[in-house]
Enzyme design. Structure first.
Site, short mmCIF file in Angstrom:
data_model
loop_
_atom_site.label_atom_id
_atom_site.label_comp_id
_atom_site.label_asym_id
_atom_site.label_seq_id
_atom_site.Cartn_x
_atom_site.Cartn_y
_atom_site.Cartn_z
CD GLU A 77 -4.65 -3.89 5.73
OE1 GLU A 77 -4.10 -4.75 6.45
OE2 GLU A 77 -5.37 -4.19 4.77
CD GLU A 116 -4.49 -3.61 0.68
OE1 GLU A 116 -5.02 -4.69 1.01
OE2 GLU A 116 -3.45 -3.20 1.19
#
Length: 337
Positions: A46, A238
């Protein structure tokens, strides 16, 4: 299992060039050690989180030096992390059968109203996310981000050769985590990455116990946007539902998790039917683990771990209802949802 199904994510964010080089050396050793077994590599988890509102003066272990503005601190962190990423990509590409993936947390931002001001703010918030994807795809900073840094007097220090390094080492695939969308108005940014992540409320969506708005169509929108702008293979690395699962008579009836995953997998299939080159999907997470701020209250797994925040109990692993459901999804390659 096919070797190409393995993905490794290497680390957290870096700030100083000394830390950058140390991190790159570590990653190069890992790539040399595991290149014959791991074919897909993600440099940073991320990566765009460091630029989200809420990073503050201390972001992912990097502490802002005295006398440095938050904007300048974050921009330098962003640049140093991109440099590290590019060097890792260069190393990955020394092995012809390996791929490097650029990864972000993707948060679709909708304007709360049809006001042009709200529409403009939504576009600006998306531009803050897309500058990472621009770098992964093209090896260049977006003109929007360069103008923003200049306006904020926050242009990062760049060493000679940095821009050439970035441009010469783009990614092979894009990848992202997806949990929720948000809305925004002209009043300002809509998401605060304060550990849990808090966001403005969309009146058309339901939310989890933690206020994360459930929006499977948002994932389809994300995939369609990435295809339209970058024309690259994409992987969802994810996606999942955090909840306070309860063990009752040895059973966890997590129909809410099944519903969440079913709807998001259907969105994935819908995007693929519209031409998006989707290479894979990973749910978060197979087993309950410590979530943000080290608590076991918020569980994501399809396998329950019998412990809580203070008491380890017997640590027994118990498949939830969602385990058998997801097992069938995998066995049918997503045909049976």
């Amino acid at each position: 299992m096919n070797q190409c199904c393995f993905v490794i994510r290497l680390g957290g964010e870096v700030h100083s060039r000394e830390v950058t080089e140390n991190f790159v050396r570590l990653c190069e050793m890992l790539i040399d050690r595991w290149h014959d077994k791991i074919k897909l590599w993600i440099s940073f988890n991320e990566q765009n989180s460091i630029g989200q509102l809420g990073s503050g003066k201390e972001a992912y272990g990097a502490v802002c030096p005295d006398g440095v503005s938050e904007e300048a601190f974050v921009s330098q962190l962003v640049h140093s992390t991109f440099v590290a990423h590019a060097k890792i990509a260069r190393k990955v590409h020394t092995y012809p059968d390996l791929k490097i993936l650029g990864m972000v947390i993707y948060i679709p931002v909708y304007p709360l109203t049809c006001s042009p001001d709200d529409q403009l703010m939504a576009r600006e918030e998306m531009a803050n996310q897309e500058m990472y994807l621009d770098m992964f795809a093209h090896g260049r900073y977006s003109s929007f981000m360069l103008a923003k840094w200049k306006k904020d007097n926050a242009m990062p220090v760049m060493e000679e050769g940095d821009l050439e390094l970035l441009e010469n080492n783009p990614c092979d695939w894009l990848s992202f985590s997806y949990y929720f969308s948000t809305v925004t108005t002209k009043e300002g940014p809509s998401v605060n990455m304060d550990g849990n992540a808090t966001m403005a409320k969309n009146p058309y969506l339901k939310a989890s116990e933690w206020g994360w708005q459930i929006d499977p169509k948002g994932m389809e929108i994300a995939l369609l946007d990435l295809e339209a702008k970058y024309h690259m293979p994409v992987m969802v690395v994810e996606n999942g539902y955090g909840a306070k699962d309860e063990l009752v008579n040895g059973i966890i009836e997590d129909d809410y998790r099944i519903a969440y995953m079913k709807d998001h997998l259907q969105a994935l299939k819908d995007a693929a039917s519209k031409g998006v080159d989707i290479r894979g999907y990973l749910m978060w997470a197979p087993m309950d683990i410590l979530s943000s701020h080290a608590d076991m209250d918020k569980r994501y797994g399809v396998i329950y771990v019998n412990r809580d925040n203070q008491d380890l109990k017997d640590m027994k692993r118990i498949p939830k209802k969602s385990f058998a459901w997801y097992q069938q999804v995998i066995a049918t390659n997503g045909e049976d949802l």
